[in-house]
Design an enzyme around this catalytic site. Structure first.
Site, PDB file in Angstrom:
ATOM      1  N   SER A  38       0.799  -1.226   0.000  1.00  0.00           N
ATOM      2  CA  SER A  38       0.000   0.000   0.000  1.00  0.00           C
ATOM      3  C   SER A  38       0.832   1.276   0.000  1.00  0.00           C
ATOM      4  O   SER A  38       0.323   2.356  -0.274  1.00  0.00           O
ATOM      5  CB  SER A  38      -0.967   0.025   1.191  1.00  0.00           C
ATOM      6  OG  SER A  38      -0.280   0.269   2.399  1.00  0.00           O
ATOM      7  N   LYS A  85       0.809   4.232   6.842  1.00  0.00           N
ATOM      8  CA  LYS A  85       0.174   5.157   5.896  1.00  0.00           C
ATOM      9  C   LYS A  85       0.823   6.541   6.002  1.00  0.00           C
ATOM     10  O   LYS A  85       1.563   6.839   6.932  1.00  0.00           O
ATOM     11  CB  LYS A  85      -1.329   5.297   6.193  1.00  0.00           C
ATOM     12  CG  LYS A  85      -2.118   3.985   6.204  1.00  0.00           C
ATOM     13  CD  LYS A  85      -2.192   3.319   4.845  1.00  0.00           C
ATOM     14  CE  LYS A  85      -2.881   1.961   4.941  1.00  0.00           C
ATOM     15  NZ  LYS A  85      -2.827   1.211   3.676  1.00  0.00           N
TER      16      LYS A  85
END
Length: 198
Positions: A38, A85
């Site tokens: 990701s 993230k």
């Protein structure tokens, strides 16, 4: 008595070292492994990073947080599941993600040069059909939202596949474990450690 003193002369330094190591790992600094894609291409699956537990969280900081109780859509999340993230919005920030992929924070254009134009536009605005959109997060021109107090809006750099705040909403500060720093030999360490969006 001399034997006891000799034993203690090397036991004490070991014990003190273990205690110091425990304090550092628990409260200040540790290492982590990147799991999944990701954050690609800036962080690769399996890459080792440093986690600074007391570092200040800024826009574009890469963070690791405990996903348990945050991501309620993914059935495999456990109390030990951690996500990595990029912070896009701080508490109180007004976020607008326009149809052409440009990002405005508090009405100011913000650079996203750490990802491709395609990831900025299609990758960000085309949501997965496998997950439900988060409440309170609206993407598109003339649509904006405000990050609640004590929470953060986060996205993965690989927007096309990233499961992030677009789906599970805002990340509470209490869930954040620390700020990630890539090692200097990492190809994209500047985009991780010190990207300046201004």
């Amino acid at each position: 008595m001399t034997t006891f003193k000799n034993i203690m002369s090397w036991v004490w330094p070991i014990m003190i070292g273990l205690i110091l190591a425990f304090i550092v790992k628990t409260f200040l600094f540790s290492f982590a492994n990147v799991v999944g894609d990701s954050m690609a291409p800036n962080l690769q699956a399996g890459e080792h990073v440093a986690l600074l537990k007391t570092a200040k969280i800024k826009r574009n900081s890469i963070i690791i947080f405990n996903a348990y109780g945050v991501d309620t859509q993914e059935p495999n999340v456990t109390p030990k599941t951690k996500y990595i993230k990029r912070v896009i919005g701080l508490p109180g920030d007004k976020i607008e993600y326009r149809n052409n992929g440009t990002l405005y924070v508090n009405n100011k254009l913000v650079s996203q040069a750490y990802i491709s134009k395609k990831q900025q536009s299609i990758g960000t605005l085309t949501l997965s059909t496998a997950l439900s959109p988060a409440q309170g997060v609206t993407l598109g021109t003339n649509k904006s939202f405000t990050v609640p107090k004590g929470k953060y809006f986060v996205l993965g750099d690989n927007r096309k596949i990233s499961n992030d705040s677009r789906y599970y909403g805002f990340v509470p500060k209490t869930k954040i474990l620390g700020v990630v720093k890539a090692f200097i030999w990492s190809k994209h360490h500047k985009l991780i450690n010190s990207f300046n969006s201004n």
